[in-house]
Design an enzyme around this catalytic site. Structure first.
Site, PDB file in Angstrom:
ATOM      1  N   LYS A  71       0.871  -1.181   0.000  1.00  0.00           N
ATOM      2  CA  LYS A  71       0.000   0.000   0.000  1.00  0.00           C
ATOM      3  C   LYS A  71       0.908   1.230   0.000  1.00  0.00           C
ATOM      4  O   LYS A  71       1.657   1.459   0.935  1.00  0.00           O
ATOM      5  CB  LYS A  71      -0.915   0.017   1.219  1.00  0.00           C
ATOM      6  CG  LYS A  71      -1.904   1.177   1.196  1.00  0.00           C
ATOM      7  CD  LYS A  71      -2.924   1.057   2.310  1.00  0.00           C
ATOM      8  CE  LYS A  71      -4.063   2.046   2.164  1.00  0.00           C
ATOM      9  NZ  LYS A  71      -3.673   3.435   2.348  1.00  0.00           N
ATOM     10  N   PHE A  99      -1.489  -0.502 -10.397  1.00  0.00           N
ATOM     11  CA  PHE A  99      -1.888  -1.786  -9.806  1.00  0.00           C
ATOM     12  C   PHE A  99      -3.120  -2.407 -10.442  1.00  0.00           C
ATOM     13  O   PHE A  99      -3.526  -3.494 -10.052  1.00  0.00           O
ATOM     14  CB  PHE A  99      -2.045  -1.685  -8.282  1.00  0.00           C
ATOM     15  CG  PHE A  99      -2.903  -0.538  -7.792  1.00  0.00           C
ATOM     16  CD1 PHE A  99      -4.266  -0.566  -7.957  1.00  0.00           C
ATOM     17  CD2 PHE A  99      -2.315   0.548  -7.163  1.00  0.00           C
ATOM     18  CE1 PHE A  99      -5.057   0.480  -7.489  1.00  0.00           C
ATOM     19  CE2 PHE A  99      -3.097   1.606  -6.692  1.00  0.00           C
ATOM     20  CZ  PHE A  99      -4.482   1.563  -6.859  1.00  0.00           C
ATOM     21  N   ARG A 135     -16.862   0.742  -1.905  1.00  0.00           N
ATOM     22  CA  ARG A 135     -15.970   0.436  -0.803  1.00  0.00           C
ATOM     23  C   ARG A 135     -16.388  -0.951  -0.332  1.00  0.00           C
ATOM     24  O   ARG A 135     -17.072  -1.085   0.680  1.00  0.00           O
ATOM     25  CB  ARG A 135     -16.150   1.484   0.298  1.00  0.00           C
ATOM     26  CG  ARG A 135     -15.074   1.470   1.327  1.00  0.00           C
ATOM     27  CD  ARG A 135     -15.275   2.590   2.329  1.00  0.00           C
ATOM     28  NE  ARG A 135     -14.963   3.912   1.805  1.00  0.00           N
ATOM     29  CZ  ARG A 135     -13.731   4.360   1.577  1.00  0.00           C
ATOM     30  NH1 ARG A 135     -12.691   3.584   1.794  1.00  0.00           N
ATOM     31  NH2 ARG A 135     -13.525   5.566   1.121  1.00  0.00           N
TER      32      ARG A 135
HETATM   33  P1  AMP Z   1      -7.368   4.986   2.174  1.00  0.00           P
HETATM   34  O1  AMP Z   1      -7.079   6.247   1.409  1.00  0.00           O
HETATM   35  O2  AMP Z   1      -6.652   4.863   3.474  1.00  0.00           O
HETATM   36  O3  AMP Z   1      -8.844   4.684   2.214  1.00  0.00           O
HETATM   37  O4  AMP Z   1      -6.756   3.780   1.327  1.00  0.00           O
HETATM   38  C1  AMP Z   1      -7.149   3.543   0.028  1.00  0.00           C
HETATM   39  C2  AMP Z   1      -6.193   4.205  -0.930  1.00  0.00           C
HETATM   40  O5  AMP Z   1      -4.919   3.583  -0.873  1.00  0.00           O
HETATM   41  C3  AMP Z   1      -6.576   4.042  -2.362  1.00  0.00           C
HETATM   42  O6  AMP Z   1      -7.562   4.955  -2.774  1.00  0.00           O
HETATM   43  C4  AMP Z   1      -5.274   4.272  -3.088  1.00  0.00           C
HETATM   44  O7  AMP Z   1      -5.103   5.650  -3.357  1.00  0.00           O
HETATM   45  C5  AMP Z   1      -4.227   3.862  -2.075  1.00  0.00           C
HETATM   46  N1  AMP Z   1      -3.432   2.680  -2.456  1.00  0.00           N
HETATM   47  C6  AMP Z   1      -2.114   2.556  -2.243  1.00  0.00           C
HETATM   48  N2  AMP Z   1      -1.657   1.380  -2.684  1.00  0.00           N
HETATM   49  C7  AMP Z   1      -2.722   0.717  -3.213  1.00  0.00           C
HETATM   50  C8  AMP Z   1      -2.890  -0.554  -3.821  1.00  0.00           C
HETATM   51  N3  AMP Z   1      -1.878  -1.406  -3.978  1.00  0.00           N
HETATM   52  N4  AMP Z   1      -4.149  -0.895  -4.226  1.00  0.00           N
HETATM   53  C9  AMP Z   1      -5.177  -0.051  -4.056  1.00  0.00           C
HETATM   54  N5  AMP Z   1      -5.081   1.161  -3.492  1.00  0.00           N
HETATM   55  C10 AMP Z   1      -3.861   1.560  -3.067  1.00  0.00           C
END
Ligand code: AMP
Length: 555
Positions: free
Chosen positions: A256, A345, A416
């Site tokens: 991530k 990805f 989501r």
């Molecule tokens: P959050 O912003 O904490 O809800 O986490 C989701 C976000 O993580 C996504 O919208 C992406 O921008 C980011 N992200 C980073 N690495 C990845 C990955 N390998 N797959 C999907 N999302 C990712």
């Protein structure tokens, strides 16, 4: 359709609370909308432009206050409008509280007759708002306010109420995307699933309603992704390795990245880039455009993360990348200060094939097939230790952690869902006493490898109950150190298993505490991970069974 009829229906809908009744009313509205259906399907949600469009009216709220004030009469100022707004909190209510129509203005529509005429058509409102959005450059502020004034000046109080709310994107009558989807299905007798899929690929509620009415299910099913038109990003829920491995046979794992989401569109000639909110950011990210031009071999739509890096290639905090995304001027200079890297990805479309419904692993294969550099690695595993190692590698490289994804899942725009999990950081850690261990095997035969953990069962620190074993999160050097630390405390040995005098305290992370007959405490830690030796703690100050019980209950 007359705008008055639209406003009247909006008022009726606003007075309802039951979802089914609201959907019913929107359904009837769609049936009556005629050629205005696409506009009505947007207005009812408070949208002026299709969801995929980056276009905005480009006005501040004060434009609206000024237009309302001007239409209300010479004795009303924008400040008066704002004051009333501060009292009632709803621009619609404020707009509806004035008598419009008596003002002679410069605008084409500035010739109301004072009666709140009802001949304003939905199509005219839409055309005027388009013209308002198009006004740019010097003098555009006056032009935009003139257009708004012209509209308000012809509006009845009820029309003004919803006009003001549409203009300021504050419709709030209880009609969401789901309502529009269901009403489209009901009005034109097409399956909701077809409407849903069509919305996912086109991101255009107006167009989908029109196609549903004119071409039915077949027409909807024929709608495809269009390169250059952004798709809503698939989103993730917080989850644990346990969630993934309990529900799926195995899980896909990716790093991530702590950056900003980017959607890449390449039609074989031009690149366009969109942010997570579907705003176009192409000109802010020239190095990503260049990267795509150099390394993407086919027309495609890709999903990924852009990460800012320092001179050593280490990731910088995510604020840095956001600054780059927002940058409008001096992009070349910004680029010198902060470099951007792409980690793609996902692949939604490649070489003419829409891939939203293809399994994740297949989409990743297609991604590797079209993009020669900048593809994020994807592993699949059902082994918690292996997953922990991947997580450790992500953290070592300066990234945020890992994403767990269901390998056979489709790409669900805007959702989501449970198919993408961002692994939650460990919950509260526990300080537990090491009461046993096992000698390792093969290369690690000289070291104690797996450690039996216990919680304190009395105040004095004389009695302990076991609740798990930890073997994860320990490097080879640490194993040597831990062996040296624990060996002097070995009390007895039975094959590879040793019994250890309670002396040493480990801090461990875990995903959850389960009730379990496996250990003497009646509890077991799921996915425990070694964090560090607590030199400052003794068995008497280690965590008690009582705390374990409390944490188990609080989960
Ligand atoms: P959050 O912003 O904490 O809800 O986490 C989701 C976000 O993580 C996504 O919208 C992406 O921008 C980011 N992200 C980073 N690495 C990845 C990955 N390998 N797959 C999907 N999302 C990712």
């Amino acid at each position: 359709m007359e705008f008055g009829e639209f406003a009247e229906t909006a008022a009726e809908i606003e007075a309802l609370s039951a979802d089914t009744e609201i959907t019913e009313r929107v359904t009837r509205l769609f049936e009556r909308a005629g050629s205005d259906l696409p506009v009505v399907a947007r207005f009812v949600q408070g949208r002026v432009f299709p969801a995929w469009s980056s276009e905005t009216l480009d006005i501040g709220p004060n434009y609206c206050y000024e237009a309302v004030a001007r239409a209300a009469g010479t004795n009303v100022s924008a400040a008066d409008v704002e004051e009333r707004l501060a009292d009632v909190g709803d621009i619609g209510e404020v707009a509806a509280s004035y008598e419009f129509g008596g003002q002679q203005g410069l605008a084409a529509f500035g010739s109301g007759d004072g009666s709140g005429s009802t001949d304003l058509a939905v199509a005219e409102v839409a055309a005027e708002l388009d013209a308002l959005a198009d006004a740019a450059g010097s003098g555009s502020r006056d032009k935009k306010i003139d257009i708004l004034f012209g509209l308000f000046n012809r509006a009845s109080p009820e029309e003004a109420r919803y006009l003001a709310r549409i203009v300021l994107s504050e419709m709030r009558i209880g009609v969401g995307e789901g309502t529009v989807r269901d009403a489209t299905g009901a009005a034109f007798d097409v399956p909701v699933e077809s409407v849903e899929r069509a919305l996912q690929v086109s991101n255009d509620y107006g167009e989908v309603a029109r196609v549903a009415r004119e071409e039915g299910e077949t027409g909807l099913d024929a709608l495809e992704l269009e390169v250059g038109r952004p798709v809503q990003a698939m989103l993730a829920q917080a989850g644990t390795v346990a969630d993934a491995l309990d529900d799926w046979e195995e899980t896909a794992i990716e790093w991530k990245y702590d950056g900003a989401r980017v959607q890449i569109h390449y039609d074989g000639d031009e690149v366009s880039l969109f942010s997570r909110n579907m705003e176009e950011v192409t000109s802010a990210l020239p190095e990503i455009v260049e990267h795509v031009e150099e390394h993407l071999d086919a027309p495609a739509i890709l999903d990924g993360e852009v990460v800012a890096t320092d001179d050593d290639g280490d990731p910088l905090p995510f604020q840095e990348v956001l600054r780059r995304f927002r940058r409008k001027h001096d992009v070349a200079r910004a680029r010198e200060e902060v470099e951007l890297d792409l980690y793609a990805f996902d692949c939604l479309h490649a070489n003419g094939d829409d891939l939203l419904r293809a399994p994740l692993t297949e989409r990743h294969d297609r991604l590797q097939g079209v993009l020669t550099k900048g593809v994020s690695a994807l592993w699949t595993s059902d082994d918690p230790d292996e997953i922990a190692d991947i997580e450790a590698s992500a953290l070592d490289a300066g990234h945020e952690g890992i994403m767990l994804k269901r390998p056979d899942s489709a790409y669900s725009p805007g959702r989501r869902g449970k198919n993408w999990l961002k692994r939650k950081p460990d919950v509260e850690t526990l300080d537990l006493v090491v009461t046993g261990a096992e000698w390792g095997e093969g290369r690690r035969a000289k070291f104690l490898g797996t450690f039996l953990l216990s919680a304190r069962a009395d105040d004095a620190g004389d009695e302990f109950e076991t609740l798990g074993k930890v073997a994860t999160g320990i490097t080879d050097e640490e194993l040597a150190d831990l062996t040296e630390l624990l060996e002097p405390h070995i009390r007895s040995q039975d094959g590879q298993e040793v019994d250890i005098q309670p002396e040493i305290v480990f801090e461990v992370g875990y995903e959850e505490i389960q009730e379990s007959p496996t250990y003497s405490s009646g509890y077991a830690l799921r996915f425990p991970r070694f964090l560090e030796v607590r030199d400052d703690k003794t068995p008497e100050t280690a965590d008690s069974l009582e705390r374990v019980e409390r944490l188990a209950e609080e989960q």
